[in-house]
Design a protein around this motif. Structure first.
Motif, PDB file in Angstrom:
ATOM      1  N   LYS A 121       0.835  -1.212   0.000  1.00  0.00           N
ATOM      2  CA  LYS A 121       0.000   0.000   0.000  1.00  0.00           C
ATOM      3  C   LYS A 121       0.863   1.252   0.000  1.00  0.00           C
ATOM      4  O   LYS A 121       0.566   2.239  -0.694  1.00  0.00           O
ATOM      5  N   ASN A 122       1.936   1.241   0.761  1.00  0.00           N
ATOM      6  CA  ASN A 122       2.813   2.413   0.804  1.00  0.00           C
ATOM      7  C   ASN A 122       3.493   2.648  -0.543  1.00  0.00           C
ATOM      8  O   ASN A 122       3.611   3.786  -1.020  1.00  0.00           O
ATOM      9  N   SER A 130       0.986   4.060  -2.868  1.00  0.00           N
ATOM     10  CA  SER A 130       0.724   5.466  -2.539  1.00  0.00           C
ATOM     11  C   SER A 130       1.845   6.369  -3.045  1.00  0.00           C
ATOM     12  O   SER A 130       1.604   7.465  -3.563  1.00  0.00           O
ATOM     13  N   LEU A 149       1.545   9.333  -5.746  1.00  0.00           N
ATOM     14  CA  LEU A 149       2.029  10.677  -5.427  1.00  0.00           C
ATOM     15  C   LEU A 149       2.929  11.204  -6.547  1.00  0.00           C
ATOM     16  O   LEU A 149       2.806  12.364  -6.969  1.00  0.00           O
ATOM     17  N   SER A 201      -3.207  11.526  -0.064  1.00  0.00           N
ATOM     18  CA  SER A 201      -2.300  10.375  -0.115  1.00  0.00           C
ATOM     19  C   SER A 201      -1.255  10.466   0.991  1.00  0.00           C
ATOM     20  O   SER A 201      -0.937   9.465   1.652  1.00  0.00           O
ATOM     21  N   TRP A 255      -2.898   9.687   4.260  1.00  0.00           N
ATOM     22  CA  TRP A 255      -3.191   8.263   4.353  1.00  0.00           C
ATOM     23  C   TRP A 255      -1.926   7.464   4.652  1.00  0.00           C
ATOM     24  O   TRP A 255      -1.928   6.526   5.459  1.00  0.00           O
ATOM     25  N   MET A 256      -0.814   7.826   4.017  1.00  0.00           N
ATOM     26  CA  MET A 256       0.453   7.147   4.281  1.00  0.00           C
ATOM     27  C   MET A 256       0.887   7.345   5.732  1.00  0.00           C
ATOM     28  O   MET A 256       1.355   6.403   6.394  1.00  0.00           O
TER      29      MET A 256
END
Length: 339
Positions: A52-53, A56, A60, A316, A319-320
């Motif tokens: 997920k990271n 993201s 970005l 983003s 969220w990160m």
């Protein structure tokens, strides 16, 4: 008492070993489930969080790339708009007419004399009956004297004749001039064309009108001993301030005149024909192709994309950060539980 205790221990060593084994077994039974929680479940969670990271971060970078492209488009759009404002495009349009406004033809004959002037139709000029002799003058003419606009000292004599109008019938004007003698090696008659003969007639100051025409329009010549055929076309130019200027384009053809008079003469005859080339009036104007409304709409769309990309990037990042905090919190909980 000590000796009795030592004896009791030496007599029952298996009981203590069994007790110790039971303690170790209980400890291992407690530690094993915790070790399984620390190795299997957190590793799976960590792998999902890492994906997920990474995803993201990729999003970005995509948003940042889109923002860079949008900024470049804004700069390019503004530069193109300024360039188009500096360099307008010339637009040419044609308007078809059946009748022209009769132009004015100003002749500067000098010592030459007008013998005849007639309007003919369908591009037909009949043969001359008595060349060199006075004939019919069926054209509307006006004689005017005025001072030269460039010297303001020399007096000029001009014979102004009404030009053709009906382009569908191929109306033409045929003129004959006669010059008895000249001091020059070459003989020619100057003339100029202006847009409206009626404006000349209605002008209260005809001398000033002719001075303005001579300053604005070009002059041409036709020679003696030839028949010069002039085909005219009209060009209107619209200026930036809204004013309109008119000029003529010409196509001339020269045909040799065969003098069939019985006696050789020293005088010269001039023949000239004026006719419209085609029924189209050419209009020329400068057009700025840059439309400000299109540019404003494009800029609005680009700025909306910029704000949307910035919003996405901000969400983003948040969220990160949130995922990172949650991962650290779970890691601390697992370590605390294991400890």
């Amino acid at each position: 008492q000590l000796s009795e205790d030592v004896e009791r221990v030496s007599e029952n060593p298996t009981d203590e070993g069994e007790g110790e084994m039971e303690v170790h077994e209980d400890a291992s039974s407690v530690i094993l489930p915790d070790s399984e929680l620390g190795t299997t479940a957190p590793s799976l969670r960590f792998s999902k969080t890492c994906l997920k990271n990474v995803f993201s971060v990729i999003l970005l970078f995509i948003y940042l790339l889109l923002m860079a492209v949008a900024v470049f488009l804004v700069y390019q759009t503004i530069s193109d708009f300024r360039e188009k404002l500096k360099h307008p495009v010339m637009s040419v349009s044609y308007k078809e007419v059946s009748l022209y406004d009769a132009p004015g033809i100003a002749f500067y004959p000098g010592k030459a004399r007008l013998l005849s002037c007639k309007h003919h139709y369908y591009d037909h000029v009949p043969p001359l009956i008595n060349p060199g002799q006075p004939g019919d003058i069926e054209c509307t003419t006006q004689r005017i004297n005025y001072t030269d606009p460039f010297t303001n000292q020399t007096m000029k004599y001009a014979l102004v004749v009404q030009g053709p109008r009906d382009v569908k019938k191929k109306e033409l004007v045929f003129l004959q001039f006669h010059l008895n003698g000249t001091d020059q090696d070459f003989s020619a008659i100057d003339y100029l064309l202006f847009s409206s003969f009626q404006d000349f007639i209605n002008s209260p100051e005809k001398a000033e009108f002719m001075k303005d025409c001579e300053s604005s329009y070009s002059s041409w010549k036709f020679s003696g001993g030839f028949r010069t055929w002039v085909k005219m076309s009209l060009v209107k130019t619209k200026e930036e301030d809204g004013s309109e200027t008119v000029e003529f384009k010409q196509e001339t053809s020269v045909v040799n005149y065969i003098d069939q008079r019985t006696k050789p003469r020293s005088d010269q005859l001039f023949f000239v024909v004026f006719e419209w080339k085609d029924p189209f009036i050419q209009t020329v104007q400068d057009i700025i192709t840059a439309n400000p409304w299109n540019m404003i709409a494009l800029l609005c769309g680009i700025f909306l994309a910029l704000f949307k990309a910035a919003d996405f990037a901000k969400l983003s990042v948040k969220w990160m950060i949130k995922i990172r905090k949650r991962h650290l919190k779970r890691s601390r909980q697992v370590m605390n539980h294991i400890s």
